[in-house]
Structures are given as structure tokens and as C-alpha cells.
Design an enzyme around this catalytic site. Structure first.
Site, PDB file in Angstrom:
ATOM      1  N   TRP A   5      13.106  37.806  43.799  1.00  0.00           N
ATOM      2  CA  TRP A   5      14.427  37.179  43.818  1.00  0.00           C
ATOM      3  C   TRP A   5      15.572  38.118  44.146  1.00  0.00           C
ATOM      4  O   TRP A   5      16.708  37.687  44.254  1.00  0.00           O
ATOM      5  CB  TRP A   5      14.698  36.426  42.517  1.00  0.00           C
TER       6      TRP A   5
ATOM      7  N   GLU B 212       8.095  31.206  43.883  1.00  0.00           N
ATOM      8  CA  GLU B 212       7.751  32.497  43.286  1.00  0.00           C
ATOM      9  C   GLU B 212       6.439  33.058  43.817  1.00  0.00           C
ATOM     10  O   GLU B 212       5.831  33.921  43.187  1.00  0.00           O
ATOM     11  CB  GLU B 212       7.743  32.360  41.759  1.00  0.00           C
TER      12      GLU B 212
ATOM     13  N   ARG C  59      14.894  23.991  39.278  1.00  0.00           N
ATOM     14  CA  ARG C  59      14.626  23.792  37.842  1.00  0.00           C
ATOM     15  C   ARG C  59      15.937  23.851  37.067  1.00  0.00           C
ATOM     16  O   ARG C  59      16.982  24.135  37.628  1.00  0.00           O
ATOM     17  CB  ARG C  59      13.648  24.860  37.330  1.00  0.00           C
TER      18      ARG C  59
ATOM     19  N   PHE D 185       5.936  35.103  46.098  1.00  0.00           N
ATOM     20  CA  PHE D 185       5.978  36.549  46.381  1.00  0.00           C
ATOM     21  C   PHE D 185       6.323  37.366  45.138  1.00  0.00           C
ATOM     22  O   PHE D 185       6.562  38.563  45.221  1.00  0.00           O
ATOM     23  CB  PHE D 185       6.964  36.845  47.516  1.00  0.00           C
ATOM     24  N   HIS D 186       6.379  36.707  43.989  1.00  0.00           N
ATOM     25  CA  HIS D 186       6.596  37.432  42.726  1.00  0.00           C
ATOM     26  C   HIS D 186       5.232  37.904  42.245  1.00  0.00           C
ATOM     27  O   HIS D 186       4.265  37.147  42.242  1.00  0.00           O
ATOM     28  CB  HIS D 186       7.211  36.463  41.713  1.00  0.00           C
TER      29      HIS D 186
ATOM     30  N   GLU E  30       8.693  38.498  29.010  1.00  0.00           N
ATOM     31  CA  GLU E  30       8.418  38.527  30.454  1.00  0.00           C
ATOM     32  C   GLU E  30       8.871  39.862  31.021  1.00  0.00           C
ATOM     33  O   GLU E  30       9.923  40.386  30.647  1.00  0.00           O
ATOM     34  CB  GLU E  30       9.238  37.459  31.191  1.00  0.00           C
TER      35      GLU E  30
ATOM     36  N   ASN F  39      13.132  27.598  28.092  1.00  0.00           N
ATOM     37  CA  ASN F  39      12.939  28.860  28.794  1.00  0.00           C
ATOM     38  C   ASN F  39      14.284  29.362  29.297  1.00  0.00           C
ATOM     39  O   ASN F  39      15.024  28.614  29.945  1.00  0.00           O
ATOM     40  CB  ASN F  39      12.024  28.667  30.013  1.00  0.00           C
ATOM     41  N   GLU F  40      14.612  30.587  28.957  1.00  0.00           N
ATOM     42  CA  GLU F  40      15.829  31.228  29.476  1.00  0.00           C
ATOM     43  C   GLU F  40      17.011  30.261  29.552  1.00  0.00           C
ATOM     44  O   GLU F  40      17.520  29.956  30.645  1.00  0.00           O
ATOM     45  CB  GLU F  40      15.560  31.840  30.845  1.00  0.00           C
TER      46      GLU F  40
END
Ligand code: GAL
Length: 669
Positions: free
Chosen positions: A308, A348, A105, A350-351, A300, A143-144
Site C-alpha cells: 500500500w 492485497e 471495506r 502483492f502484500h 499484525e 478491525n482497525e
């Protein structure tokens, strides 16, 4: 007022049948706001100019029917693969000339005209389509920014950099002066000769690097501003935010905050680190400070572990609640997560999510649901504000300049330095605001100035005036060394602060890794990293070095200046030493200190009518507390003078100080 509760919601990852279960569970957990469509560009615009908004229409209606508000993203954070294929020159290029491709991204050059044009079109479409939607509460711009790509060395960026420099300097001659290009035969004769600081044989001109940093923050900011302008034009009444990644080096967040209606932040303290709770407080205080104390949103955080880090620790029971309520205590008006439903596919998976892979019969879900219910009873604190007696100067330009490559010690890291002072104050339960170097300091009893390497004339004059007028100032080494062009301020270090500090630094020694010196005053402390070799010009030594050729020379000083007083640390003291200096300065300044057991954080908030005391236990054990005044628990209503906080426990208390809203006597016993 309600506290926002919810998270990033990515329904495009799921069949529509799941959405109905999602909203049912959202209601169960008290979710009232979700951020939608952040990474949905490829779903919203499958090919250039062809849009598919049907699914988003249905989703927003469904959310609205269920009383769930929407923080609607402009969807520009992850351009679709077709954009890169059609406009390959929009891809970012690294310092070494590598073009970054698709498959993750944020693959756009901030200065790409193609990206800008297509992003602007999309934002307008979204704003026009949903501007009147009753679910819409807030715009979530991109975003960010700068999370993965904060600079790009493509040709468009180089051209825009040159324009930026032209605006700044007006002429190549002025640029040459500012950059000091007589050094190493760098003199430029035409704008076309000037380029971004890409890979070069050795150290690149520091001012060129500093201007590049300024430009990169501005290039991203101009993207954000572009989106903000469109939103403002189409929906002037809907507030807008973009989510910061904490205290993030690439963006001068002071300047960014001016463009936003609401500051919001993504905070991912590492549950595996003993410092995490303090660092989270540090970030929260910065977010509150960015817009002068107005409420901000924790946009968030992880419901549990992230995916990560090299090793991703779980949040122990209670920790997610603790850090969420800490944000509220320190000024947040929203507690949000990444993300609502844990992904099944993608990087993501496993987030953690608010709804984990295991569904609702899980600890994470139970904690999420309980917190949502609890927050519904805490809304009244939003009417109050955090009050700080101490300000800490924070400056992005100093951060950039101080960490350039050719300097006395690579081990001096700006954020670490600021944090070491913050930490010492946090441990003494002293709340701080962060301020810009040229802020109005008159409301603060004490100002801490960690390593203000780059000092502009106005900032130096302000700090001097503040102290002259009775303020207490604490400054650390390597301050006031250069001007805004990273050129040395001559006349003996730290030239603009010599009067104020009553001393002169003749040399500074960078200590090798692991080397220490002992500093002796009333007590002895260990020092490392740095040693100023200084001569006093009116200041008194509070402690001196005991080792090396500068043994006996001052390491920590105090100087009476005008009506005020300045303290100076010419080295990095250990934690006990830092606490010692700050305690002396606090005494001098009359800063209020709250005494609570170690690991208990205290935040006070006040409004005209009410005053609140928030107590947070960062330890894994029960703590017994004697309250400084009688106080009533906001949720349970009972008044008390003692309190036991369970492991990671938090209590929001209304205190008796508030005259207009006294605690009902009946509740007291
Ligand atoms: C943030 C980002 C989210 C998600 C999250 C994972 O940086 O905004 O989209 O990637 O990290 O922790």
C-alpha cells in the site's frame, strides 16, 4: 506461558482442500493462534438474517484438532454489499458530502442505526455459536476502527453528535460559552442549529472541530463498546481486543484501552526508512503503556513487504525477526502477521504473507518458520516487565487541538514533536513509558512534556506538584496555551506553567520553512520551526538565540522549582541539541544510561526472580558488545561478558542481577 505466534487467516479466500495444507504448515512453523473471520461477514450472512456458519464450524474444528488457538473476529469490519443496497443511508459521507460506496471495506457510518443493529445481531450470533468452542482464545472486535473512515457527515451522525453535545453541555447557552460563538456571529439558539464541521466558507469554529474529534473517537468507541458488551454478556470469561493502527490520531487510545482486556496493535514500519526501527519501538512503548505495562499483542505486521505504499521495500534478511523480537522485548505477548497465506486475488495480492505465492521454498517462509521455533524458547520473558524511569506525556486532545487549522505554524506536528524526544531518548538507550497528562508521575525520575498545547487545570496542577516534590520536568514550546475548550489561558503564556518554568513567553515566532536560528550555550545548535520570545522570571538561560531581533533572548532554560527542576525548550533544536538538553535533564534526575554502540537498542525487563537484557542490532553490520554484567543467552544457555551481534541480530539474555535465579556457574565458562 507461550508467546502467541500466527496471523490473520482468511481461509474463505481458498478452497477447503488448501486448509489442510495450511494447518500442516502452521504446525511446522509453530503457529499457535490465528485471527479468523475478520472480513467474512458476506460469507457468514449471505443475506439479511440468513447465516452460513458451516464452513467456519469446520475450520475451527480443524484448527482445534491441530492445537491452533483462534482469535475469533466479530466479522463486522467490512459490511457485505447487500447491506449498502438495502440500507444506503448506512454509508459514510465525507466532509464534502460525497457518499462512499461498496467495493473496498469499512463502508459504514459509525452512527448508522442500521449498521449498529445488524452488527450487533451478527456479533451475538457468533458469540453464541462459538463461545464454548475449545479453540477460542480471544475475541477480535471489528478491525482497525477508524482506519479508513473515522468520521462521517451523514444525517445520523449529525443527530448523534447533537445528542453527544447535549450530554456534554446540558444547554445551548453552555455550548455557546464553550465554543466562544460570540465570534463571527455564531451564536446558537436551538440544538437543531448545531451541526458537524462539514465544508464551510472558511475556518470553522475550533472548539466545534475539537468536539467533533472527541465525538468521532467516542462514536467509534461506542461501536466497540456495543460489541464488547454483547461478548461480555455471552462469554464473560473470554478476553477481547481490537487492533489499533499504531498511535492513531482519530482514536483517543487511552480511553479505548479501558474497554479492552488486551491491547493489540498493527505495526507496519517502512523498511525503506532509516527511522523504522525507532518508530516501531515508539509504537510498542505506547501499546505497553496504554494498559499500564500489561502485555499486549502485536496483532499484525508484514512478513515482508506491504503493497500500500508508493514504493514497497522488502524487509532485508533478519529485519522481520528483529522487529518481532523488539515487540516482545517491549512488552508484547504475541507476534502475529497479516496474513497467513498471501492472497491470489484482491487489493492485497502483492502484500506479503507468511506463506508467499512462491510457497515454502522461499526466504520469507524460512524466516517465518525459524522465528516460530525460536519464540518457543522465549516464553519465560513474559513473566517479567519493562521498567522505565522516564515518562513522556501523550495526549490525544492536544494532538487534535494543536493541529487545527488556524494557528501560529502548520509545521508544528504533535506526533513529530513527541517522536523527536522519544528518538533522542531511544538513542541514549533510555526506556520510556507514555502517560496521560493527569497520570500519577511519582514513580518516574523524569517527565518529558512535548508541546502540551491543551492543558487542563488538573494536569497543570499535577505537573507542578510532581516538580515541586523533586521531579525533573522537560517541557517544549507551545504548551499550556489553551484550556479544554481551546480557549486561550490568559495571563501571559504559558499561563499554567509560568511558575513551574520561571518564565513568561510574550510572543512566538513561526519560522518559515527552511529558516533556522542558531542557539548558543555551552555548545551551539541549530534551531528551526518556532521561537518563543521570552522573559525570565527566575529561570536561567542555558542557551540563547543568536539571530534576528530576539538575538540574546533565552531559547532553552532551566529553573529550580520546589525540590525539583524544570527545563524548557522555546524552540525546536536539532537532534544534537535535543540530546544535549535531555542529557542535562537526565543527569539532574539521576536517570540510568546504558552505553552501547550506535544502532544497538537495549531493553531491560525484570520480574521478582529474574532480570533480562535484550540487545537488538539495528545496523547491517556486526557489532561487538561489552556487556555491563555477565549474562546468559536464553536460547543457547551460554553465559558471556562479550557478545557479537550479527547484522539485525537480537539476543535475549538473562543477567546476573537476579539473585533468586543465578546463572549456573557451570554454564559460565
Ligand atoms: C491492516 C489491516 C489488514 C490489512 C493490512 C495490510 O491495516 O488491518 O486487514 O489490510 O493492513 O497491511
Amino acid at each position: 506461558m507461550n508467546i502467541y505466534y500466527g496471523g490473520d487467516y482468511n481461509p474463505e479466500q481458498w478452497p477447503e482442500a488448501v486448509w489442510h495444507e495450511d494447518v500442516r504448515l502452521m504446525r511446522e512453523a509453530g503457529v499457535n493462534l490465528v485471527s479468523v473471520a475478520i472480513f467474512a461477514w458476506s460469507k457468514l450472512e449471505p443475506e439479511e438474517g440468513r447465516h452460513d456458519f458451516g464452513w467456519l464450524d469446520r475450520l475451527l474444528d480443524l484448527l482445534h484438532e491441530n492445537n491452533i488457538g483462534v482469535c475469533l473476529a466479530t466479522a463486522t469490519a467490512a459490511p457485505p454489499p447487500w447491506l449498502a443496497r438495502k440500507y444506503p443511508q448506512s454509508l459514510p459521507v465525507t466532509k464534502d458530502g460525497v457518499k462512499l460506496g461498496v467495493g473496498s471495506r469499512q463502508q459504514y457510518s459509525p452512527s448508522s442505526p442500521d449498521y449498529r443493529r445488524l452488527a450487533a445481531k451478527l456479533v451475538r450470533k457468533i458469540a453464541e455459536r462459538y463461545g464454548d468452542h475449545p479453540a477460542l482464545e480471544l475475541w477480535h472486535i471489528n478491525n482497525e476502527y477508524g482506519c479508513h473512515v473515522y468520521e462521517s457527515f451523514d444525517e445520523d451522525s449529525a443527530a448523534v453528535f447533537r445528542t453527544w453535545l447535549k450530554d456534554r453541555y446540558g444547554s445551548v447557552k453552555k455550548l455557546n460559552e464553550a465554543w466562544g460563538t460570540s465570534f463571527w456571529s455564531q451564536t446558537y439558539y436551538a440544538w437543531d442549529e448545531v451541526s458537524p464541521p462539514a465544508a464551510a466558507p472558511t475556518f470553522i469554529n475550533p472548539t466545534q472541530q475539537l468536539d467533533w474529534r472527541r465525538f468521532c473517537s467516542d462514536a467509534l468507541l461506542s461501536l466497540c463498546q456495543m460489541e464488547r458488551d454483547i461478548l461480555l454478556e455471552v462469554t464473560p470469561e473470554v478476553p477481547a481486543t481490537t487492533n489499533f493502527i499504531g498511535v492513531h490520531k482519530p482514536l483517543d487510545e487511552w480511553r479505548w484501552a479501558e474497554v479492552l482486556d488486551v491491547v493489540s496493535n498493527d505495526a507496519y514500519p517502512d523498511p525503506g526508512s532509516a527511522e523504522a526501527g525507532i518508530y516501531a519501538a515508539f509504537q510498542s512503548d505506547m501499546m505497553r503503556s496504554l494498559k499500564g505495562g500489561t502485555p499486549w499483542i502485536l496483532m499484525e505486521q508484514a512478513p515482508n513487504q506491504v503493497q500500500w505504499r508508493g514504493r514497497n521495500s522488502l524487509k532485508a534478511p533478519g529485519v522481520m525477526r528483529l522487529w518481532s523480537l523488539q515487540a516482545v522485548a517491549r512488552g508484547a505477548r504475541g507476534v502475529m502477521f497479516f496474513q497467513w497465506r498471501q492472497s491470489k486475488a484482491g487489493a492485497e495480492k502483492f502484500h506479503s504473507g507468511m506463506v508467499p505465492h512462491g510457497g515454502t521454498d522461499t526466504r520469507t517462509w524460512r524466516e517465518i518458520k525459524a522465528l516460530g521455533q525460536e519464540l518457543q524458547g522465549l516464553g519465560e520473558v513474559l513473566g517479567s516487565r519493562v521498567h522505565a524511569e522516564v515518562a513522556v506525556i501523550f495526549d490525544w486532545e492536544t494532538w487534535w487541538a494543536l493541529e487545527l487549522d488556524a494557528r501560529p505554524s502548520h509545521d508544528v506536528r504533535y506526533l513529530e514533536q513527541v517522536y523527536s524526544f522519544y528518538r533522542a531518548l531511544w538513542q541514549q538507550n533510555i526506556t520510556v513509558d507514555f502517560v496521560k497528562p493527569d497520570a500519577d508521575l511519582s514513580g518516574y525520575k523524569m517527565v518529558v512534556v512535548p508541546n502540551l498545547y491543551l492543558a487542563r487545570d488538573e494536569a497543570a496542577a499535577d505537573l507542578e506538584r510532581y516538580t515541586q516534590n523533586g521531579g525533573t520536568l522537560v517541557m517544549a514550546f507551545f504548551s499550556g496555551i489553551v484550556d479544554e475548550n481551546d480557549q486561550i489561558r490568559l495571563g501571559g503564556y504559558p499561563a499554567p506553567f509560568r511558575n513551574l518554568l520561571g518564565l513568561k513567553v510574550e510572543e512566538f515566532d513561526a519560522l518559515p520553512v527552511g529558516a533556522t536560528n542558531t542557539v548558543k550555550g555551552e555548545r551551539e545548535f541549530s534551531a528551526d520551526l518556532w521561537a518563543d520570545v521570552m522573559t525570565l522570571e527566575g529561570a536561567e538561560a542555558l542557551a540563547t538565540f543568536t539571530e534576528g531581533f530576539y538575538a540574546g533572548r533565552p531559547a532553552v532554560t532551566q529553573h529550580a522549582f520546589g525540590e525539583g527542576s524544570s527545563f524548557y525548550l522555546g524552540t525546536r533544536l536539532d537532534a544534537a541539541g535535543t540530546a544535549w538538553v535531555l542529557e542535562k535533564a537526565c543527569q539532574q534526575a539521576g536517570v540510568t544510561r546504558e552505553r552501547f554502540p550506535e544502532g544497538v537498542e537495549v531493553v531491560r525487563r525484570t520480574s521478582e526472580q529474574d532480570s533480562y537484557l535484550v540487545l537488538l542490532n539495528h545496523t547491517a553490520a556486526d557489532v561487538q558488545l561489552e556487556l555491563p554484567e555477565r549474562a546468559a543467552d536464553l536460547v543457547r544457555g551460554e553465559a558471556m561478558k562479550q557478545l557479537t551481534l550479527p547484522p539485525y541480530g537480537v539476543s535475549f539474555l538473562r543477567t546476573q542481577k537476579a539473585q533468586a535465579a543465578p546463572i549456573k556457574e557451570a554454564q559460565m565458562d
